[in-house]
Scaffold this active site. Structure first.
Site, mmCIF file in Angstrom:
data_model
loop_
_atom_site.group_PDB
_atom_site.id
_atom_site.type_symbol
_atom_site.label_atom_id
_atom_site.label_comp_id
_atom_site.label_asym_id
_atom_site.label_seq_id
_atom_site.Cartn_x
_atom_site.Cartn_y
_atom_site.Cartn_z
ATOM 1 N N ASP A 7 21.759 38.774 46.746
ATOM 2 C CA ASP A 7 22.383 37.830 47.433
ATOM 3 C C ASP A 7 21.980 36.588 46.330
ATOM 4 O O ASP A 7 21.088 36.555 45.645
ATOM 5 C CB ASP A 7 21.729 37.586 48.770
ATOM 6 C CG ASP A 7 22.461 36.589 49.720
ATOM 7 O OD1 ASP A 7 23.388 37.186 50.437
ATOM 8 O OD2 ASP A 7 22.678 35.258 49.354
ATOM 9 N N ALA A 32 27.194 38.061 43.205
ATOM 10 C CA ALA A 32 27.653 39.393 43.498
ATOM 11 C C ALA A 32 28.501 40.108 42.391
ATOM 12 O O ALA A 32 28.507 41.192 41.790
ATOM 13 C CB ALA A 32 28.237 39.374 44.922
ATOM 14 N N ASP A 79 29.456 42.946 51.820
ATOM 15 C CA ASP A 79 29.691 42.107 53.119
ATOM 16 C C ASP A 79 29.753 40.576 52.476
ATOM 17 O O ASP A 79 28.932 39.820 52.972
ATOM 18 C CB ASP A 79 28.515 42.291 53.951
ATOM 19 C CG ASP A 79 28.671 41.599 55.369
ATOM 20 O OD1 ASP A 79 29.838 41.186 55.688
ATOM 21 O OD2 ASP A 79 27.698 41.222 56.053
ATOM 22 N N CYS A 100 35.327 38.947 56.677
ATOM 23 C CA CYS A 100 35.287 38.202 57.619
ATOM 24 C C CYS A 100 36.459 36.982 57.624
ATOM 25 O O CYS A 100 36.177 36.053 58.205
ATOM 26 C CB CYS A 100 33.923 37.627 58.145
ATOM 27 S SG CYS A 100 33.383 36.529 56.809
#
Length: 422
Positions: free
Chosen positions: A276, A306, A326, A366
């Site tokens: 992260d 990332a 994610d 998302c």
């Protein structure tokens, strides 16, 4: 016969396409579709007020909350035109109570006991109110153990009388110790700021904004003063468990945040690496790991971008048996979709380069503006570019405490694909 206001309220006339969407069950009207607003007897319409909505012929469509600042200018709260504030607040009360009953049905394990100042069950965290999906446009309520967090996302909901009704209903629940409100970043820009301190603390309990909550039997730290959104990503709850059913060996969790996927993978994998860009998030992830001492996997956290890390790993021949992607929402608007698609493709392409034959890829988006079919197409294109064959094992969305309304495609935003890479 055309609609006439009840003598006290303003009237908003909307374009034909907006009227058709409302009649089909949608609840939003964008600013570009508001053709005219007629002021009521109290003068010009202000943000947060209720307004009757009509079509071009003057036929009533219902009552909405009005925003002078947001792109969504009208949020429907009733199919009846001309309702007043008292009627709206009564509807809020009834809908919150109905939302709680739905969560008791879809997440029964989260509602088994009273506030012992956090339940020790398998899961005691969930979304209690999901805005338009619960007919409570602009209102989000999340539960983390014995702390409840509110977000009021429009000027019409961020008002004292709405807060009062929400607190009254929620404080009556035996599992609530503390209720706190967190102001959405976009609301802070409009100087609509949540009250300082807790909105409610159960008598005899401490006014502490920290607790421990449980998801799928794993324990997580929670601090209502920190973190993204209301604090964690409860919509992935069942996807965490699904990923653990398929993963084995050495696993990589990209954009791990506070370790949601990573700690679930540590139940079944020998080694887990969580990545992260936020050091503070990884510090919480490490505390979460320490609290779940029964996990025997070797777990490492890496603070890194990332894209840069996956580029480096894939170029140096790093191999993982399972990879979770994610990332945060890449497409905050339709205009950003093209760039988002490139970002998703790059992440998935690099991940596939690092997976052996039979490796597991769990890839998520998302971004509402990227449809499921488009997301699958991105993964398919990435596989073609690296010469891999991908078998889709599961196609998943948000947990059922984030229900999807068929007439509101915006409520279907989370996409999770579990794949076998051959």
């Amino acid at each position: 016969m055309g609609f006439k206001a009840n003598g006290t309220g303003a009237v908003a006339r909307v374009a034909r396409r907006a009227a058709e969407r409302l009649r089909a069950g949608h609840l939003w009207v964008y600013r570009s579709d508001v053709e005219r607003i007629t002021a009521g007897v109290d003068g010009p319409l202000h943000s947060g007020e209720l307004v009757s909505v009509v079509d071009r012929r003057g036929i009533a469509l219902g009552t909405a909350l009005y925003s002078a600042e947001q792109e969504i200018a009208l949020r429907m709260v009733s199919q009846q035109a001309g309702i007043g504030r008292a009627e709206y607040l009564n509807a809020v009360r009834a809908r919150v109570e109905a939302a709680i009953q739905l969560r008791k049905a879809v997440v029964p394990e989260a509602f088994g006991g009273a506030c012992a100042c956090a339940s020790a069950g398998e899961t005691d965290a969930c979304r209690v109110v999901f805005s338009d999906a619960d007919e409570l446009s602009g209102i989000v309520v999340d539960r983390y153990g014995d702390i409840v967090v509110l977000q009021l996302l429009t000027e019409g909901t961020a008002q004292d009388d709405v807060r009062r009704v929400l607190v009254e209903v929620l404080a009556a629940q035996p599992w609530v110790r503390t209720i706190v409100e967190r102001t959405d970043a976009r609301m802070r820009e409009r100087v609509v700021v949540a009250p300082e301190g807790p909105l409610y603390v159960r008598e005899g309990c401490q006014a502490d904004l920290k607790t421990v909550f449980t998801i799928n039997g794993l324990r997580f730290h929670f601090d209502a003063d920190t973190g993204q959104k209301t604090g964690a990503f409860l919509d992935q709850r069942l996807n965490y468990a699904a990923a653990a059913r398929w993963a084995r060996g050495r696993a990589l969790d990209v954009c791990t945040y506070q370790g949601g996927f990573g700690l679930h993978l540590a139940r079944v994998c020998e080694r887990v690496t969580g990545v992260d860009a936020s050091r503070s998030a990884l510090e919480v992830a490490d505390r979460n790991l320490e609290m779940n001492s029964e996990l025997t996997a070797r777990v490492d956290w890496i603070e890194a971008d990332a894209f840069e890390l996956l580029h480096e790993f894939s170029d140096t021949g790093e191999q993982f048996d399972a990879i979770v992607l994610d990332p945060p929402a890449f497409a905050k608007s339709k205009r950003a979709s093209e760039g988002a698609m490139r970002g998703y493709k790059e992440l998935n392409l690099r991940a596939m380069k690092m997976l052996p034959v039979g490796g597991t890829l769990v890839t998520c988006s998302c971004s509402y503006h990227i449809a499921m079919e488009e997301f699958i197409g991105v993964v398919r294109a990435a596989a073609a570019d690296v010469g891999r064959r991908v078998q889709l094992l599961e196609m998943r969305g948000a947990a059922p405490d984030h229900p999807v309304i068929l007439a509101l495609p915006e409520t279907s935003y989370l996409k999770c694909l579990i794949c076998r890479v051959a």
